[in-house]
Design an enzyme around this catalytic site. Structure first.
Site, short mmCIF file in Angstrom:
data_model
loop_
_atom_site.label_atom_id
_atom_site.label_comp_id
_atom_site.label_asym_id
_atom_site.label_seq_id
_atom_site.Cartn_x
_atom_site.Cartn_y
_atom_site.Cartn_z
N LYS A 76 13.10 53.04 -9.92
CA LYS A 76 14.33 53.41 -10.64
C LYS A 76 15.15 52.15 -10.97
O LYS A 76 14.91 51.07 -10.39
CB LYS A 76 15.16 54.35 -9.77
CG LYS A 76 15.75 53.67 -8.54
CD LYS A 76 16.40 54.67 -7.60
CE LYS A 76 16.98 53.99 -6.39
NZ LYS A 76 17.20 54.93 -5.27
N ARG A 109 24.90 64.60 -1.11
CA ARG A 109 24.92 64.04 -2.45
C ARG A 109 24.35 65.11 -3.37
O ARG A 109 25.03 66.06 -3.67
CB ARG A 109 24.10 62.73 -2.45
CG ARG A 109 24.50 61.72 -3.47
CD ARG A 109 23.84 60.37 -3.25
NE ARG A 109 22.38 60.41 -3.17
CZ ARG A 109 21.60 59.32 -3.12
NH1 ARG A 109 22.15 58.12 -3.12
NH2 ARG A 109 20.30 59.43 -3.06
N TYR A 159 37.75 25.28 -10.31
CA TYR A 159 39.04 25.97 -10.40
C TYR A 159 39.66 26.20 -9.03
O TYR A 159 38.95 26.49 -8.05
CB TYR A 159 38.87 27.35 -11.04
CG TYR A 159 38.45 27.34 -12.48
CD1 TYR A 159 39.30 26.84 -13.47
CD2 TYR A 159 37.22 27.87 -12.86
CE1 TYR A 159 38.91 26.87 -14.81
CE2 TYR A 159 36.84 27.91 -14.20
CZ TYR A 159 37.69 27.40 -15.17
OH TYR A 159 37.31 27.44 -16.48
N MET A 165 32.32 30.85 -14.83
CA MET A 165 31.63 31.88 -15.61
C MET A 165 30.15 31.53 -15.82
O MET A 165 29.28 32.40 -15.74
CB MET A 165 32.33 32.09 -16.96
CG MET A 165 31.79 33.29 -17.71
SD MET A 165 32.60 33.56 -19.28
CE MET A 165 34.20 34.18 -18.77
C1 LIG Z 1 16.35 54.79 -4.12
C2 LIG Z 1 15.68 55.92 -3.46
C3 LIG Z 1 14.57 55.71 -2.64
C4 LIG Z 1 14.10 54.33 -2.22
O1 LIG Z 1 14.93 53.82 -1.22
P1 LIG Z 1 14.66 52.38 -0.53
O2 LIG Z 1 15.69 52.29 0.53
O3 LIG Z 1 14.88 51.37 -1.60
O4 LIG Z 1 13.28 52.37 -0.02
C5 LIG Z 1 13.90 56.82 -2.18
N1 LIG Z 1 14.32 58.08 -2.48
C6 LIG Z 1 15.40 58.32 -3.23
C7 LIG Z 1 15.83 59.70 -3.49
C8 LIG Z 1 16.13 57.25 -3.74
O5 LIG Z 1 17.22 57.49 -4.48
#
Ligand SMILES: *Cc1c(COP(=O)(O)O)cnc(C)c1O
Length: 373
Positions: free
Chosen positions: A36, A135, A267, A315
């Site tokens: 993802k 969630r 800065y 920056m």
């Molecule tokens: C992001 C995610 C994972 C992976 O989690 P990691 O801690 O990066 O291994 C697995 N399942 C769901 C539902 C996630 O959102």
């Protein structure tokens, strides 16, 4: 493609992601690779191409749109969407491109069924249960009422049932993790007793590595695929080691000059030299996600030696103490992450400087131009 405005390059090693995935499957059995959010900043198309060559069977994208892009790029295995259908167009896309969405609400089920029926296709889904993250997902108490909904969706096939652990990385919270495991088992057993056939999946990287007792049919590792250690700084740290970092971040030295005792750099004059020094001004600033909270803190490597940032990150530039490194010249490589040598800077060290986690640093650093090794 945006106009290049810097000289940073994230160097990505898809082969290392494949290597980590194989190792995760050796440790924990079937592993759905979580890719993802543009593969945690590593570039989702190149990463999934490498996984496809390695015959990865199942991957987890974020949005349906991301999943569809991966399918259109030629990935032939199973593609899940962890965010599930959210936009109106997502429902039809799931059926057309055979994406397996996470589904945690009854209206989503009904709409998926209707789109699949209209297209004359079957719709595989992953039911998402909320066992403690609070969630997304159905709550376990809903399972008895969700079952008839599923049974009335004649075009939907439940191929997976999933939940997600909230504190698998924290050994002091074992009780909560086991409670989640029990809630999940109850749901899985109920649905199996009702005759559904599916793969059950609970654990992400920390669960896979720390909780062998919570392995159902498959795990969903993300961070460990990319070489991050979800247990960094905890007593379980050793459990998360042994995976190869898949991202490096390289830039170049722009100028080298002396900084006399008593002079300041950048800065706000937050760094003042206590003795005569040599400073390299390097490409990389907060516009490149070299976060400003790394000011005066993070380390980089130049000529395979570690060196500290001095003063505020600007920056597009930062200053580095190179007093102990001879012969640094404009154009030399500077590594914010990884690079050659015995002691490359790790993503967890950078995260520590800003009070965050490796996941966030990878997502941010990966937004720079990428080169695939
Ligand atoms: C992001 C995610 C994972 C992976 O989690 P990691 O801690 O990066 O291994 C697995 N399942 C769901 C539902 C996630 O959102």
């Amino acid at each position: 493609m945006t106009i290049p405005f810097n000289h940073l390059e994230a160097i990505i090693h898809p082969d290392r992601i494949v290597q980590n995935w194989r190792k995760l499957e050796q440790i924990g059995g079937k592993a759905y690779a979580v890719i993802k959010a543009d593969a945690y900043g590593h570039g989702v198309l190149k990463v999934t191409e490498a996984l496809e060559r390695a015959h990865a069977h199942t991957i987890c994208a974020g949005s349906v749109e991301e999943a569809v892009a991966i399918r259109k790029n030629g990935f032939s295995g199973r593609i899940m969407s962890l965010l599930g259908p959210q936009l109106d167009q997502d429902y039809a896309l799931c059926a057309t491109f055979q994406i397996i969405p996470f589904v945690g609400q009854v209206p989503q089920l009904r709409r998926l069924d209707a789109s699949a029926a209209a297209a004359g296709l079957r719709q595989p889904v992953a039911l998402k249960f909320d066992t403690g993250m609070n969630r997304l997902g159905f709550v376990p108490e809903q399972v008895a009422s969700v079952l008839p909904e599923i049974q009335s969706c004649s075009h939907v096939d439940v191929c997976m049932v999933c939940s997600h652990l909230a504190v698998a990385d924290d050994s002091s919270e074992q009780n909560f993790t086991h409670k989640q495991g029990q809630r999940f088992s109850t749901v899985v057993n109920y649905l199996r007793d009702a005759g559904l056939q599916f793969e059950a999946s609970l654990s992400s990287s920390p669960g896979l590595l720390a909780h062998p007792e919570l392995r159902f049919d498959a795990q969903r590792p993300g961070i460990s695929l990319y070489g991050g250690n979800p247990f960094w700084g905890t007593e379980n740290e050793a459990l998360g080691e042994g995976f190869v970092p898949a991202m490096e971040l390289r830039s170049r030295v722009y100028q080298v000059h002396p900084l006399k005792k008593g002079e300041t750099v950048s800065y706000g004059r937050t760094f003042k030299a206590e003795h005569d020094m040599q400073v390299a001004i390097v490409g990389g600033g907060y516009a490149d996600n070299i976060l400003r909270c790394l000011s005066n803190r993070t380390l980089v490597t130049i000529h395979e030696k570690r060196a500290r940032l001095l003063g505020r990150v600007c920056m597009q530039m930062a200053a580095v103490d190179v007093s102990h490194i001879s012969g640094v010249q404009p154009g030399d490589d500077v590594w914010f992450l990884g690079g050659p040598g015995e002691n490359p800077v790790r993503v967890e060290e950078i995260a520590d400087c800003c009070g965050t986690i490796s996941y966030e640093v990878l997502c941010l650093f990966g937004q720079n131009q990428r080169r695939f090794a």
